[in-house]
Structures are given as C-alpha cells and as structure tokens.
Design an enzyme around this catalytic site. Structure first.
Site, short mmCIF file in Angstrom:
data_model
loop_
_atom_site.label_atom_id
_atom_site.label_comp_id
_atom_site.label_asym_id
_atom_site.label_seq_id
_atom_site.Cartn_x
_atom_site.Cartn_y
_atom_site.Cartn_z
N ASN A 208 9.30 -3.80 1.19
CA ASN A 208 9.20 -2.40 0.80
C ASN A 208 10.16 -1.57 1.65
O ASN A 208 10.90 -2.12 2.48
CB ASN A 208 7.76 -1.89 0.93
CG ASN A 208 7.21 -2.11 2.32
OD1 ASN A 208 7.70 -1.53 3.29
ND2 ASN A 208 6.19 -2.96 2.45
N ALA A 273 1.67 0.07 9.63
CA ALA A 273 2.57 -0.85 8.92
C ALA A 273 2.35 -0.78 7.41
O ALA A 273 1.24 -0.52 6.94
CB ALA A 273 2.34 -2.28 9.41
N ASP A 277 0.71 -5.95 -0.42
CA ASP A 277 -0.58 -6.21 -1.05
C ASP A 277 -0.59 -7.56 -1.78
O ASP A 277 -1.65 -8.15 -1.99
CB ASP A 277 -0.92 -5.11 -2.05
CG ASP A 277 -1.15 -3.78 -1.35
OD1 ASP A 277 -1.72 -3.78 -0.24
OD2 ASP A 277 -0.75 -2.74 -1.90
N LYS A 287 16.38 -22.93 -2.28
CA LYS A 287 16.86 -21.75 -2.98
C LYS A 287 16.74 -21.94 -4.50
O LYS A 287 17.21 -22.95 -5.05
CB LYS A 287 18.32 -21.47 -2.62
CG LYS A 287 18.89 -20.24 -3.32
CD LYS A 287 20.36 -20.03 -3.00
CE LYS A 287 20.92 -18.86 -3.80
NZ LYS A 287 22.37 -18.68 -3.58
N ILE A 305 -6.14 -6.50 5.98
CA ILE A 305 -6.28 -6.46 7.44
C ILE A 305 -7.17 -5.29 7.86
O ILE A 305 -8.05 -5.43 8.72
CB ILE A 305 -4.89 -6.35 8.10
CG1 ILE A 305 -4.01 -7.52 7.68
CG2 ILE A 305 -5.03 -6.30 9.62
CD1 ILE A 305 -2.56 -7.37 8.09
N PHE A 322 -3.45 4.47 7.46
CA PHE A 322 -2.41 5.33 6.87
C PHE A 322 -2.44 5.14 5.36
O PHE A 322 -2.70 4.04 4.86
CB PHE A 322 -1.03 4.96 7.41
CG PHE A 322 -0.78 5.52 8.79
CD1 PHE A 322 0.07 6.60 8.98
CD2 PHE A 322 -1.42 4.98 9.90
CE1 PHE A 322 0.29 7.12 10.23
CE2 PHE A 322 -1.21 5.49 11.16
CZ PHE A 322 -0.36 6.57 11.34
N LYS A 336 -10.25 5.51 0.76
CA LYS A 336 -9.84 4.41 1.64
C LYS A 336 -10.54 4.52 3.00
O LYS A 336 -10.98 3.51 3.57
CB LYS A 336 -8.31 4.45 1.82
CG LYS A 336 -7.73 3.30 2.62
CD LYS A 336 -6.20 3.38 2.61
CE LYS A 336 -5.58 2.24 3.40
NZ LYS A 336 -4.08 2.31 3.38
N LYS A 340 -13.14 1.41 4.01
CA LYS A 340 -12.72 0.47 5.06
C LYS A 340 -13.29 0.81 6.43
O LYS A 340 -12.88 0.25 7.44
CB LYS A 340 -11.19 0.41 5.09
CG LYS A 340 -10.63 -0.04 3.74
CD LYS A 340 -9.18 -0.39 3.76
CE LYS A 340 -8.71 -0.83 2.38
NZ LYS A 340 -7.31 -1.27 2.35
#
Length: 396
Positions: A208, A273, A277, A287, A305, A322, A336, A340
């Site tokens: 990302n 971080a 997902d 490859k 986590i 975050f 959230k 959590k």
C-alpha cells in the site's frame, strides 16, 4: 518547539564550523534565541558576521572586547542559557573542559553554566582515538556533558575514519531531546509503522501507499519524552529516530509475530502501521512468467493484530489504533474502537487536504470512549505529541 529557549552555540577551530552556520539557522527556525560564542581559531574558518546574520545576535569571540553594553558577559550568557552545544568541539577544547581551564570566552561560559551541555567532537581520527582525548571525553561525561559521537567517513585531512561532526539535523535532534520534558520516563512504548509487503512470487508483492511517517513521528516524540521505545517497521526509506530501537519486518505475518511477542511487556501500544488485510494464499517459489491469459491471485485473510492485542490487553495498558477512511470516518473509526477493545483511535480521511500518506502534515480526530477531539492540521510530529498527551491523560 524551541520557542522561548536560549541556546548558546560554541564554535571551535575546525573545518566543520561551516556546519554550525546551518545549525544556527535551524535553531532560529525552531524559535530559539541563539547566541554564538567562537574561539579565536574558529574565526579563521567562519567569520563572526556570518553567525550574527544567522542568529540575529552579536557573536562573541573576544573576552576583552570593549565595544559592548556593560554586563559580565560570560556570567549573563551562562545564566540565560537553557542549553549549550559546542559544535565542532576540537581536542584542545575537550581537554580544557575536562580540566576546568577557562582561558577564553567559550571555556569561561562553559565553566559558569549549570544548564545541559552537549559536545560534538570533530577531528582527525588519530586525534579522536588518542588515549588522552578518550580520557578527556570520559571525564567531561562524568561532569555531566553529553558527548555526541562523531560519524565515520572521509575527513578534511584526507584520512578515512571516525571524526566527522554529525549533520546539523542530527545535532538538532540531540538538542530537542535534551530540552524535552521527560514525562514518559520509565514507560515502555511499542509503535508500528509503514506498510507490509505480501509476496506473490520472489519478485512481486502486494503493498500500500504508507510512508511510515506518522508512526515514526510517534516513536520520535515518545523517545524525546523519555520512553523506552521499540518501533516495528515495515519497509520504508525513513531513518530511525534518536534513542529508538527498530525491528524491521516485511510481511503481515512478520508484523503479527513481532507485535504479539512484545505487546504483553509494553505500557503503551500505538499501531500506526498499514498492515495488509489480505495476502496471496499460495505465493509462488519462482517468478511467474507473463502470458496472454488473465491472471487471478487467490487471497486469504491475514491475522488481525489489533484485535489480538486488544483481546489480551493487560490492566493499565493503553492501546491506540489508527483508522484511515474515505467515507463515514467517525462512524467507522468508533466501531473499530469498540470492536477491538481500544482506548483510543486516531482517525483521518484520505480525502482531507493536509492528511494522507507521504506528507509532513496530518489532520487527525482523536476518538476515545467518551470524547471526539479534532486536532486540525498539524505537522506529524505535533500530531504525535498531541496523541501522546491524550494517552498519558487516559493512563492517569
């Protein structure tokens, strides 16, 4: 961050004196009142006028200058100083400081001052490694000086080795650290930052846009405030902040192992971080060759986590998550927080000007069980300090 602080910059006779001009400029940008004291030899490398132009104050280099407003300058400067840094510091200056010799304005100010004193040695490698110099460095540390270790590299004399004065940005970090209130002394802080990379094959991966800057600034700010900081970082181009221990990881699985192992021993966890997902279900061990056919990559869910550490939170531990959203920011962030078992969540929108991944500013809303606090547009370091302020408030 240094607004209202008086910093005395001592400059001795070394080629690295030119770097001190940049340091003075950076201190002024931080709002400090900067006074420069030069030795006679230092004036052979940089003129006092250069420092006067940068600092906005009279540069002092002569103990017995008569053309000044009357005061006992070495005493008034020593009393006014919140911090003194000598950069560059020659072997000669270090020897004088170690033995209480005060035969010029700089050594006299140093002897009279009770504020924090930083010394940045800069000299030929053989001079630095000489047992006499090493003994003198140990001696000034015993007297309360902080010695900033020189860097290695090509020296002005042509030798290669240890003796280069650190860059002004590094010296500024030491100054900021020395003058920041240590209200997190004794706390163990774990911060996660950056992206993860989920392997498709040995060449390609899914990732990302996270730069890691927000997490790094939280680690930076916590270390400045005296915490014992561990930074678990995905791949970034960022330097490790001063007094921070970094653990490098690559994948979400690596991040899970690193965090879950350390979380039970930490007082505060800030999970900034951007962890993937989903990860490729069956990464190739070679490859994948391009073909004319479409390619479909099955993905599997990664372990959560934050949910794991939230479910196993110990008494008194603060956990901050975050949430970056593109819609329904506050609703999704609060959901959230509750799901959590977090104490606080930092929410921002990718669509808000001044927020986002790679920039130096952020626009964060702090959400706790009882409050919603909009911080507004701040630098990421300022945002980090506000986040830490709230975490300390919750912990009381």
């Amino acid at each position: 961050m240094l607004k209202g602080k008086t910093i005395v910059v001592g400059v001795t006779g070394g080629i690295a004196a030119y770097k001190s001009v940049i340091l003075v400029s950076e201190l002024k940008k931080q709002g400090a009142n900067v006074h420069v004291v030069m030795t006679k030899n230092a004036t052979e490398f940089v003129t006092p006028l250069t420092f006067e132009t940068r600092s906005g104050n009279r540069c002092i280099s002569d103990m017995f200058e008569r053309n000044f407003e009357y005061d006992v300058k070495h005493i008034s400067l020593a009393k006014a100083a919140d911090l003194i840094i000598v950069a560059p510091a020659t072997a000669n200056f270090i020897a004088k400081a170690a033995h209480g010799i005060a035969d010029d304005m700089l050594t006299t100010v140093i002897l009279a001052a009770k504020c924090p004193k930083l010394v940045a040695p800069a000299m030929n490698t053989a001079m630095y490694e000489n047992p006499a110099t090493q003994d003198n460095l140990k001696k000034i540390q015993e007297y309360g000086f902080e010695v900033i270790e020189p860097n290695e590299g090509l020296l002005a004399c042509g030798d290669e080795g240890k003796g280069k004065m650190p860059e002004p940005s590094e010296l500024l970090e030491h100054i900021l650290y020395a003058l920041t209130e240590k209200d997190m002394q004794g706390l163990s802080v774990l911060v996660t930052a950056g992206p993860t990379q989920e392997a498709i094959d040995p060449v390609r991966y899914i990732t990302n846009h996270s730069s890691g800057k927000m997490g790094y600034e939280i680690a930076h700010a916590a270390a400045m405030r005296g915490a014992d900081v561990t930074l678990v970082s995905g791949p970034t181009a960022l330097s490790v902040p001063l007094n921070v221990s970094r653990v490098d990881i690559t994948s979400s699985a690596d991040m899970y192992d690193a965090v879950v192992q350390r979380a039970p021993k930490t007082d505060m966890l800030f999970k900034a971080a951007a962890v993937a997902d989903y990860t490729p279900a069956d990464p190739a061990d070679h490859k994948l060759k391009k073909s004319d056919d479409e390619l479909s990559i099955p993905l599997t869910r990664t372990r959560d986590i934050l949910a794991e550490v939230g479910a196993n939170k110990k008494a008194g531990q603060i956990i901050c998550g975050f949430a970056m959203e593109t819609e329904d920011l506050l609703k999704n962030a609060r959901a959230k927080l509750e799901k959590k078992n977090l104490d606080m969540i930092c929410a921002n929108s990718l669509r808000t000007e001044g927020a986002g991944f790679a920039g130096d500013t952020n626009v964060v809303t702090l959400i706790t069980k009882d409050e919603t606090i909009e911080l507004g547009k701040l630098t990421k370091l300022e945002t980090a300090h506000r986040i830490l302020d709230k975490a300390l408030e919750i912990r009381k």
